[in-house]
Write a protein that holds these residues in place. Sequence first.
Motif, PDB file in Angstrom:
ATOM      1  N   ALA A  37      28.836  45.415  70.119  1.00 28.64           N
ATOM      2  CA  ALA A  37      29.707  44.810  69.102  1.00 28.64           C
ATOM      3  C   ALA A  37      31.142  45.320  69.241  1.00 28.64           C
ATOM      4  CB  ALA A  37      29.172  45.106  67.706  1.00 28.64           C
ATOM      5  N   ASP A  38      31.304  46.612  69.467  1.00 31.37           N
ATOM      6  CA  ASP A  38      32.643  47.178  69.652  1.00 31.37           C
ATOM      7  C   ASP A  38      33.340  46.567  70.862  1.00 31.37           C
ATOM      8  OD1 ASP A  38      32.317  48.785  67.435  1.00 31.37           O
ATOM      9  OD2 ASP A  38      31.938  50.631  68.578  1.00 31.37           O
ATOM     10  N   LEU A  39      32.594  46.423  71.976  1.00 32.82           N
ATOM     11  CA  LEU A  39      33.189  45.833  73.177  1.00 32.82           C
ATOM     12  C   LEU A  39      33.623  44.383  72.924  1.00 32.82           C
ATOM     13  CD1 LEU A  39      30.798  47.196  75.953  1.00 32.82           C
ATOM     14  CD2 LEU A  39      33.215  47.777  75.629  1.00 32.82           C
ATOM     15  N   ILE A  40      32.811  43.638  72.206  1.00 30.22           N
ATOM     16  CA  ILE A  40      33.154  42.243  71.915  1.00 30.22           C
ATOM     17  C   ILE A  40      34.370  42.174  70.993  1.00 30.22           C
ATOM     18  CG2 ILE A  40      32.347  40.171  70.674  1.00 30.22           C
ATOM     19  CD1 ILE A  40      29.541  40.806  71.867  1.00 30.22           C
ATOM     20  N   LEU A  41      34.387  43.025  69.964  1.00 27.27           N
ATOM     21  CA  LEU A  41      35.540  43.015  69.050  1.00 27.27           C
ATOM     22  C   LEU A  41      36.827  43.410  69.762  1.00 27.27           C
ATOM     23  CD1 LEU A  41      33.903  44.539  65.846  1.00 27.27           C
ATOM     24  CD2 LEU A  41      34.577  42.161  66.244  1.00 27.27           C
ATOM     25  N   LEU A  42      36.756  44.379  70.666  1.00 31.23           N
ATOM     26  CA  LEU A  42      37.951  44.768  71.430  1.00 31.23           C
ATOM     27  C   LEU A  42      38.404  43.657  72.379  1.00 31.23           C
ATOM     28  CD1 LEU A  42      37.147  48.489  72.342  1.00 31.23           C
ATOM     29  CD2 LEU A  42      38.983  47.669  70.846  1.00 31.23           C
ATOM     30  N   ALA A  43      37.444  43.009  73.026  1.00 34.16           N
ATOM     31  CA  ALA A  43      37.795  41.976  74.006  1.00 34.16           C
ATOM     32  C   ALA A  43      38.375  40.731  73.339  1.00 34.16           C
ATOM     33  CB  ALA A  43      36.560  41.597  74.812  1.00 34.16           C
ATOM     34  N   PHE A  44      37.902  40.434  72.125  1.00 32.18           N
ATOM     35  CA  PHE A  44      38.319  39.184  71.481  1.00 32.18           C
ATOM     36  C   PHE A  44      39.094  39.425  70.188  1.00 32.18           C
ATOM     37  CE2 PHE A  44      34.527  38.217  74.000  1.00 32.18           C
ATOM     38  CZ  PHE A  44      35.063  37.255  74.842  1.00 32.18           C
ATOM     39  N   ASP A  45      39.771  40.583  70.120  1.00 31.63           N
ATOM     40  CA  ASP A  45      40.540  40.919  68.931  1.00 31.63           C
ATOM     41  C   ASP A  45      41.712  39.956  68.746  1.00 31.63           C
ATOM     42  OD1 ASP A  45      41.453  42.407  66.707  1.00 31.63           O
ATOM     43  OD2 ASP A  45      42.814  43.533  68.000  1.00 31.63           O
ATOM     44  N   ASP A  73      45.891  27.200  74.186  1.00 32.37           N
ATOM     45  CA  ASP A  73      46.221  26.110  75.104  1.00 32.37           C
ATOM     46  C   ASP A  73      46.672  24.872  74.319  1.00 32.37           C
ATOM     47  OD1 ASP A  73      43.943  24.820  74.171  1.00 32.37           O
ATOM     48  OD2 ASP A  73      42.809  25.039  76.022  1.00 32.37           O
ATOM     49  N   SER A  74      47.012  23.818  75.039  1.00 26.74           N
ATOM     50  CA  SER A  74      47.578  22.615  74.415  1.00 26.74           C
ATOM     51  C   SER A  74      46.613  21.921  73.451  1.00 26.74           C
ATOM     52  CB  SER A  74      48.026  21.622  75.499  1.00 26.74           C
ATOM     53  OG  SER A  74      46.916  21.252  76.295  1.00 26.74           O
ATOM     54  N   SER A  75      45.320  22.136  73.608  1.00 22.26           N
ATOM     55  CA  SER A  75      44.354  21.504  72.701  1.00 22.26           C
ATOM     56  C   SER A  75      44.002  22.415  71.516  1.00 22.26           C
ATOM     57  CB  SER A  75      43.082  21.125  73.465  1.00 22.26           C
ATOM     58  OG  SER A  75      42.428  22.301  73.904  1.00 22.26           O
ATOM     59  N   GLY A  76      44.639  23.569  71.435  1.00 21.25           N
ATOM     60  CA  GLY A  76      44.392  24.480  70.326  1.00 21.25           C
ATOM     61  C   GLY A  76      43.298  25.508  70.596  1.00 21.25           C
ATOM     62  N   MET A  77      42.736  25.488  71.804  1.00 13.87           N
ATOM     63  CA  MET A  77      41.700  26.462  72.155  1.00 13.87           C
ATOM     64  C   MET A  77      42.334  27.826  72.408  1.00 13.87           C
ATOM     65  SD  MET A  77      38.850  24.754  72.159  1.00 13.87           S
ATOM     66  CE  MET A  77      37.665  25.577  73.148  1.00 13.87           C
ATOM     67  N   LEU A  78      41.658  28.873  71.952  1.00 10.40           N
ATOM     68  CA  LEU A  78      42.134  30.232  72.172  1.00 10.40           C
ATOM     69  C   LEU A  78      41.818  30.656  73.601  1.00 10.40           C
ATOM     70  CD1 LEU A  78      40.924  31.856  68.841  1.00 10.40           C
ATOM     71  CD2 LEU A  78      43.186  30.917  69.357  1.00 10.40           C
ATOM     72  N   VAL A  79      42.758  31.353  74.198  1.00  8.21           N
ATOM     73  CA  VAL A  79      42.589  31.809  75.574  1.00  8.21           C
ATOM     74  C   VAL A  79      42.553  33.341  75.569  1.00  8.21           C
ATOM     75  CG1 VAL A  79      43.627  31.868  77.882  1.00  8.21           C
ATOM     76  CG2 VAL A  79      43.846  29.800  76.465  1.00  8.21           C
ATOM     77  N   TYR A  80      41.522  33.879  76.206  1.00  5.11           N
ATOM     78  CA  TYR A  80      41.376  35.319  76.330  1.00  5.11           C
ATOM     79  C   TYR A  80      41.328  35.671  77.805  1.00  5.11           C
ATOM     80  CZ  TYR A  80      40.022  35.211  71.420  1.00  5.11           C
ATOM     81  OH  TYR A  80      40.003  35.027  70.068  1.00  5.11           O
ATOM     82  N   ARG A  81      41.947  36.785  78.154  1.00  4.90           N
ATOM     83  CA  ARG A  81      41.876  37.257  79.530  1.00  4.90           C
ATOM     84  C   ARG A  81      41.114  38.575  79.536  1.00  4.90           C
ATOM     85  NH1 ARG A  81      48.089  36.066  81.392  1.00  4.90           N
ATOM     86  NH2 ARG A  81      47.939  33.833  80.947  1.00  4.90           N
ATOM     87  N   LEU A  82      40.099  38.591  80.373  1.00  5.70           N
ATOM     88  CA  LEU A  82      39.285  39.800  80.496  1.00  5.70           C
ATOM     89  C   LEU A  82      39.368  40.323  81.918  1.00  5.70           C
ATOM     90  CD1 LEU A  82      36.017  38.621  78.693  1.00  5.70           C
ATOM     91  CD2 LEU A  82      37.859  39.983  77.733  1.00  5.70           C
ATOM     92  N   SER A  83      39.535  41.628  82.033  1.00  3.58           N
ATOM     93  CA  SER A  83      39.476  42.218  83.371  1.00  3.58           C
ATOM     94  C   SER A  83      38.035  42.108  83.855  1.00  3.58           C
ATOM     95  CB  SER A  83      39.916  43.685  83.330  1.00  3.58           C
ATOM     96  OG  SER A  83      38.975  44.447  82.611  1.00  3.58           O
ATOM     97  N   ARG A 124      35.909  44.825  82.234  1.00  6.86           N
ATOM     98  CA  ARG A 124      35.597  44.580  80.827  1.00  6.86           C
ATOM     99  C   ARG A 124      34.514  43.501  80.704  1.00  6.86           C
ATOM    100  NH1 ARG A 124      39.875  44.469  76.100  1.00  6.86           N
ATOM    101  NH2 ARG A 124      39.520  46.676  76.379  1.00  6.86           N
ATOM    102  N   ARG A 125      34.640  42.459  81.522  1.00  7.94           N
ATOM    103  CA  ARG A 125      33.634  41.387  81.505  1.00  7.94           C
ATOM    104  C   ARG A 125      32.259  41.936  81.914  1.00  7.94           C
ATOM    105  NH1 ARG A 125      32.866  36.451  85.624  1.00  7.94           N
ATOM    106  NH2 ARG A 125      30.943  35.716  84.714  1.00  7.94           N
ATOM    107  N   GLU A 126      32.223  42.754  82.973  1.00  4.76           N
ATOM    108  CA  GLU A 126      30.957  43.335  83.420  1.00  4.76           C
ATOM    109  C   GLU A 126      30.361  44.257  82.351  1.00  4.76           C
ATOM    110  OE1 GLU A 126      31.998  45.156  87.139  1.00  4.76           O
ATOM    111  OE2 GLU A 126      31.879  43.259  88.239  1.00  4.76           O
ATOM    112  N   ASN A 127      31.211  45.035  81.676  1.00  5.44           N
ATOM    113  CA  ASN A 127      30.728  45.901  80.602  1.00  5.44           C
ATOM    114  C   ASN A 127      30.136  45.088  79.444  1.00  5.44           C
ATOM    115  OD1 ASN A 127      31.433  48.228  81.980  1.00  5.44           O
ATOM    116  ND2 ASN A 127      33.390  48.481  80.917  1.00  5.44           N
ATOM    117  N   LEU A 128      30.802  43.998  79.089  1.00  6.62           N
ATOM    118  CA  LEU A 128      30.288  43.125  78.032  1.00  6.62           C
ATOM    119  C   LEU A 128      28.938  42.525  78.427  1.00  6.62           C
ATOM    120  CD1 LEU A 128      33.448  41.171  76.831  1.00  6.62           C
ATOM    121  CD2 LEU A 128      31.929  42.528  75.410  1.00  6.62           C
ATOM    122  N   GLU A 129      28.861  42.004  79.639  1.00  5.45           N
ATOM    123  CA  GLU A 129      27.611  41.408  80.115  1.00  5.45           C
ATOM    124  C   GLU A 129      26.487  42.439  80.133  1.00  5.45           C
ATOM    125  OE1 GLU A 129      28.754  39.871  83.909  1.00  5.45           O
ATOM    126  OE2 GLU A 129      29.524  37.996  83.065  1.00  5.45           O
TER     127      GLU A 129
END
Length: 131
Positions: free
Chosen positions: A73-81, A87-97, A100-105
């Motif tokens: 939960a902490d990793l998800i909250l940090l990644a998507f804080d 983007d142009s359609s209103g979607m939120l864009v997140y960049r993960l190293s 960080r992505r491997e740790n979340l998975e």
Amino acid sequence: MIGPQKKGPASAPTLPSHGSIPSPSKRTEKMNMHTNITMQAKAPARNDATVADAMRDLEETVCDLVNMSTIAADLILLAFDQPDATDSSGMLVYRLSRSRRENLEFAVADVENRAKSLKKAYLSACEGKVL
């Protein structure tokens, strides 16, 4: 010395008279019972003390699952804080190293595996067995 015995007429074994065989309702032994040997044997009765001991053995597994779910939960909250962009359609864009992505998975997969393992151990403990 004993001499040869005279042979008499052969006698065949005979059935006992009806008076010597008790009626089925008065019999104490069970004879010629029909049994179904393909039926599953009944499980022994559960002993509450055995079940309680098996449940107590789950403490470490439960605590480990809670700790790992907190980490996930902490990793998800940090990644998507905060989103990095919208983007142009209103979607939120997140960049993960990559790390960080491997740790979340890893964390999410680990929580899933621990939860499945705990479920199996719990169901076993309900029967008084320890895995």
